[in-house]
Design a protein around this motif. Sequence first.
Motif, PDB file in Angstrom:
ATOM      1  N   PHE A 189       0.825  -1.211   0.000  1.00  0.00           N
ATOM      2  CA  PHE A 189       0.000   0.000   0.000  1.00  0.00           C
ATOM      3  C   PHE A 189       0.861   1.263   0.000  1.00  0.00           C
ATOM      4  CE2 PHE A 189      -3.305  -2.975   1.305  1.00  0.00           C
ATOM      5  CZ  PHE A 189      -4.342  -2.547   0.495  1.00  0.00           C
ATOM      6  N   GLY A 190       2.080   1.161   0.526  1.00  0.00           N
ATOM      7  CA  GLY A 190       2.977   2.303   0.424  1.00  0.00           C
ATOM      8  C   GLY A 190       3.294   2.618  -1.030  1.00  0.00           C
ATOM      9  N   LEU A 191       3.614   1.562  -1.794  1.00  0.00           N
ATOM     10  CA  LEU A 191       3.879   1.753  -3.225  1.00  0.00           C
ATOM     11  C   LEU A 191       2.619   2.223  -3.946  1.00  0.00           C
ATOM     12  CD1 LEU A 191       6.076  -1.413  -3.860  1.00  0.00           C
ATOM     13  CD2 LEU A 191       6.837   0.966  -4.039  1.00  0.00           C
ATOM     14  N   TYR A 192       1.481   1.669  -3.536  1.00  0.00           N
ATOM     15  CA  TYR A 192       0.216   2.054  -4.174  1.00  0.00           C
ATOM     16  C   TYR A 192      -0.044   3.549  -4.005  1.00  0.00           C
ATOM     17  CZ  TYR A 192      -4.845   2.738  -4.513  1.00  0.00           C
ATOM     18  OH  TYR A 192      -6.091   3.225  -4.811  1.00  0.00           O
ATOM     19  N   PHE A 193       0.086   4.043  -2.768  1.00  0.00           N
ATOM     20  CA  PHE A 193      -0.217   5.451  -2.536  1.00  0.00           C
ATOM     21  C   PHE A 193       0.835   6.369  -3.167  1.00  0.00           C
ATOM     22  CE2 PHE A 193      -3.116   3.930   0.799  1.00  0.00           C
ATOM     23  CZ  PHE A 193      -4.188   4.778   0.572  1.00  0.00           C
ATOM     24  N   VAL A 194       2.096   5.968  -3.127  1.00  0.00           N
ATOM     25  CA  VAL A 194       3.142   6.816  -3.712  1.00  0.00           C
ATOM     26  C   VAL A 194       2.966   6.907  -5.233  1.00  0.00           C
ATOM     27  CG1 VAL A 194       5.608   6.977  -4.216  1.00  0.00           C
ATOM     28  CG2 VAL A 194       4.838   6.472  -1.891  1.00  0.00           C
ATOM     29  N   MET A 195       2.792   5.752  -5.889  1.00  0.00           N
ATOM     30  CA  MET A 195       2.752   5.745  -7.355  1.00  0.00           C
ATOM     31  C   MET A 195       1.449   6.316  -7.901  1.00  0.00           C
ATOM     32  SD  MET A 195       4.704   2.087  -7.944  1.00  0.00           S
ATOM     33  CE  MET A 195       4.891   2.239  -9.723  1.00  0.00           C
ATOM     34  N   THR A 196       0.330   5.908  -7.312  1.00  0.00           N
ATOM     35  CA  THR A 196      -0.939   6.474  -7.797  1.00  0.00           C
ATOM     36  C   THR A 196      -1.086   7.929  -7.352  1.00  0.00           C
ATOM     37  OG1 THR A 196      -2.157   5.648  -5.865  1.00  0.00           O
ATOM     38  CG2 THR A 196      -2.078   4.233  -7.825  1.00  0.00           C
ATOM     39  N   GLY A 197      -0.509   8.269  -6.179  1.00  0.00           N
ATOM     40  CA  GLY A 197      -0.560   9.660  -5.731  1.00  0.00           C
ATOM     41  C   GLY A 197       0.241  10.577  -6.638  1.00  0.00           C
ATOM     42  N   LEU A 198       1.432  10.122  -7.051  1.00  0.00           N
ATOM     43  CA  LEU A 198       2.226  10.924  -7.982  1.00  0.00           C
ATOM     44  C   LEU A 198       1.523  11.045  -9.331  1.00  0.00           C
ATOM     45  CD1 LEU A 198       5.823   9.655  -7.153  1.00  0.00           C
ATOM     46  CD2 LEU A 198       4.945  11.975  -6.844  1.00  0.00           C
ATOM     47  N   HIS A 199       0.879   9.959  -9.738  1.00  0.00           N
ATOM     48  CA  HIS A 199       0.128  10.029 -10.991  1.00  0.00           C
ATOM     49  C   HIS A 199      -1.016  11.035 -10.866  1.00  0.00           C
ATOM     50  CE1 HIS A 199      -3.120   8.740 -13.752  1.00  0.00           C
ATOM     51  NE2 HIS A 199      -2.115   8.657 -14.605  1.00  0.00           N
ATOM     52  N   ALA A 200      -1.713  11.000  -9.720  1.00  0.00           N
ATOM     53  CA  ALA A 200      -2.801  11.952  -9.503  1.00  0.00           C
ATOM     54  C   ALA A 200      -2.265  13.389  -9.500  1.00  0.00           C
ATOM     55  CB  ALA A 200      -3.506  11.648  -8.180  1.00  0.00           C
ATOM     56  N   LEU A 201      -1.058  13.568  -8.951  1.00  0.00           N
ATOM     57  CA  LEU A 201      -0.451  14.902  -8.967  1.00  0.00           C
ATOM     58  C   LEU A 201      -0.217  15.365 -10.402  1.00  0.00           C
ATOM     59  CD1 LEU A 201       0.818  17.252  -7.400  1.00  0.00           C
ATOM     60  CD2 LEU A 201       2.985  16.001  -7.408  1.00  0.00           C
ATOM     61  N   HIS A 202       0.203  14.441 -11.273  1.00  0.00           N
ATOM     62  CA  HIS A 202       0.385  14.789 -12.682  1.00  0.00           C
ATOM     63  C   HIS A 202      -0.961  15.123 -13.342  1.00  0.00           C
ATOM     64  CE1 HIS A 202       4.426  13.268 -12.119  1.00  0.00           C
ATOM     65  NE2 HIS A 202       4.746  13.652 -13.336  1.00  0.00           N
ATOM     66  N   VAL A 203      -2.014  14.422 -12.908  1.00  0.00           N
ATOM     67  CA  VAL A 203      -3.343  14.748 -13.436  1.00  0.00           C
ATOM     68  C   VAL A 203      -3.739  16.165 -13.025  1.00  0.00           C
ATOM     69  CG1 VAL A 203      -5.800  14.167 -13.315  1.00  0.00           C
ATOM     70  CG2 VAL A 203      -4.101  12.348 -13.496  1.00  0.00           C
ATOM     71  N   ILE A 204      -3.447  16.517 -11.769  1.00  0.00           N
ATOM     72  CA  ILE A 204      -3.770  17.872 -11.287  1.00  0.00           C
ATOM     73  C   ILE A 204      -2.995  18.923 -12.081  1.00  0.00           C
ATOM     74  CG2 ILE A 204      -3.558  19.426  -9.309  1.00  0.00           C
ATOM     75  CD1 ILE A 204      -4.071  16.989  -7.504  1.00  0.00           C
ATOM     76  N   VAL A 205      -1.707  18.645 -12.332  1.00  0.00           N
ATOM     77  CA  VAL A 205      -0.912  19.580 -13.145  1.00  0.00           C
ATOM     78  C   VAL A 205      -1.535  19.703 -14.541  1.00  0.00           C
ATOM     79  CG1 VAL A 205       1.324  19.946 -14.261  1.00  0.00           C
ATOM     80  CG2 VAL A 205       1.218  19.172 -11.884  1.00  0.00           C
ATOM     81  N   GLY A 206      -1.967  18.564 -15.105  1.00  0.00           N
ATOM     82  CA  GLY A 206      -2.610  18.595 -16.410  1.00  0.00           C
ATOM     83  C   GLY A 206      -3.886  19.420 -16.394  1.00  0.00           C
ATOM     84  N   ILE A 207      -4.661  19.299 -15.314  1.00  0.00           N
ATOM     85  CA  ILE A 207      -5.893  20.101 -15.198  1.00  0.00           C
ATOM     86  C   ILE A 207      -5.559  21.587 -15.198  1.00  0.00           C
ATOM     87  CG2 ILE A 207      -7.732  20.734 -13.584  1.00  0.00           C
ATOM     88  CD1 ILE A 207      -7.948  17.806 -12.822  1.00  0.00           C
ATOM     89  N   LEU A 208      -4.540  21.951 -14.446  1.00  0.00           N
ATOM     90  CA  LEU A 208      -4.165  23.364 -14.381  1.00  0.00           C
ATOM     91  C   LEU A 208      -3.707  23.876 -15.746  1.00  0.00           C
ATOM     92  CD1 LEU A 208      -2.212  23.379 -10.980  1.00  0.00           C
ATOM     93  CD2 LEU A 208      -4.526  24.226 -11.434  1.00  0.00           C
ATOM     94  N   VAL A 209      -2.892  23.074 -16.434  1.00  0.00           N
ATOM     95  CA  VAL A 209      -2.368  23.497 -17.737  1.00  0.00           C
ATOM     96  C   VAL A 209      -3.499  23.573 -18.774  1.00  0.00           C
ATOM     97  CG1 VAL A 209      -0.831  22.865 -19.635  1.00  0.00           C
ATOM     98  CG2 VAL A 209      -0.062  22.612 -17.272  1.00  0.00           C
TER      99      VAL A 209
END
Length: 257
Positions: A189-209
């Motif tokens: 679950f540590g890997l799950y939250f880190v990897m999917t969380g970073l992906h979600a962060l990229h989605v947020i950056v994409g939303i802003l752009v």
Amino acid sequence: MSLEATAHGTHDEHLAHQFEDMPQQNDAYLVGMWAFLVTEIMFFGALFTAYMIYRFTYPHTFLDAHRELDVPLGAINTFVLLTSSLFVALGVRAAQLGNRKGVLLWLSLTLLCAFGFLGIKAVEYSHKFEHNLVPGSNFRYEGKLPTQPDRGLVDTPGVQRGLDAGGPMIGAVRLGSGQMQAQSVQMFFGLYFVMTGLHALHVIVGILVIGFAVLLVARRHKSVQYFMPIELIGLYWHFVDIVWIFLFPLFYLIPQG
């Protein structure tokens, strides 16, 4: 000046002074974006490598832990993200054709999908918090023990199977098999939250752009009056989509190891 006029190269109003012509400028922009994406690929590549190492070490525990994830929600999110990738591709095509309304439509739909993806991901995260599956002091796991021992729990340097207490030894500390499994599940679950969380962060950056691009296109700003800015945004969004294509089967569809 319209998108159509610049898309066909009838003038070079958007040509920066350091470039000789528009093709050279466009090539430079594309090379710059691809260089950025390569660094992102290397970044996620390291995380995928870490996942594969732990997946090999704890195959049965990872298989057991992944059942705590919601496959239908993950599948819906995959569909939503693939749909958004289609929308952004249509937005790029509209920009190439100088279709301003098309750009606004397709990028807005892309934004809608992106928000939908994050909403579903938030629901998934909330379920993990409710079931205390977030790594940390409150982590709890009540799943069944794997029917076969993992490589990380036996025959590992520094780890010996306890004979009298029925549990393995780590240094001077004896841990029960349930505790050992909880640790490896927590790693999952540590890997799950880190990897999917970073992906979600990229989605947020994409939303802003994308949101900023929609605003500029709506206001007919000259910086988005030709196709290249929209095409660069499309490349970034396709990268976000591809990363999820790898994350979904790794975490949600783990095959029997």
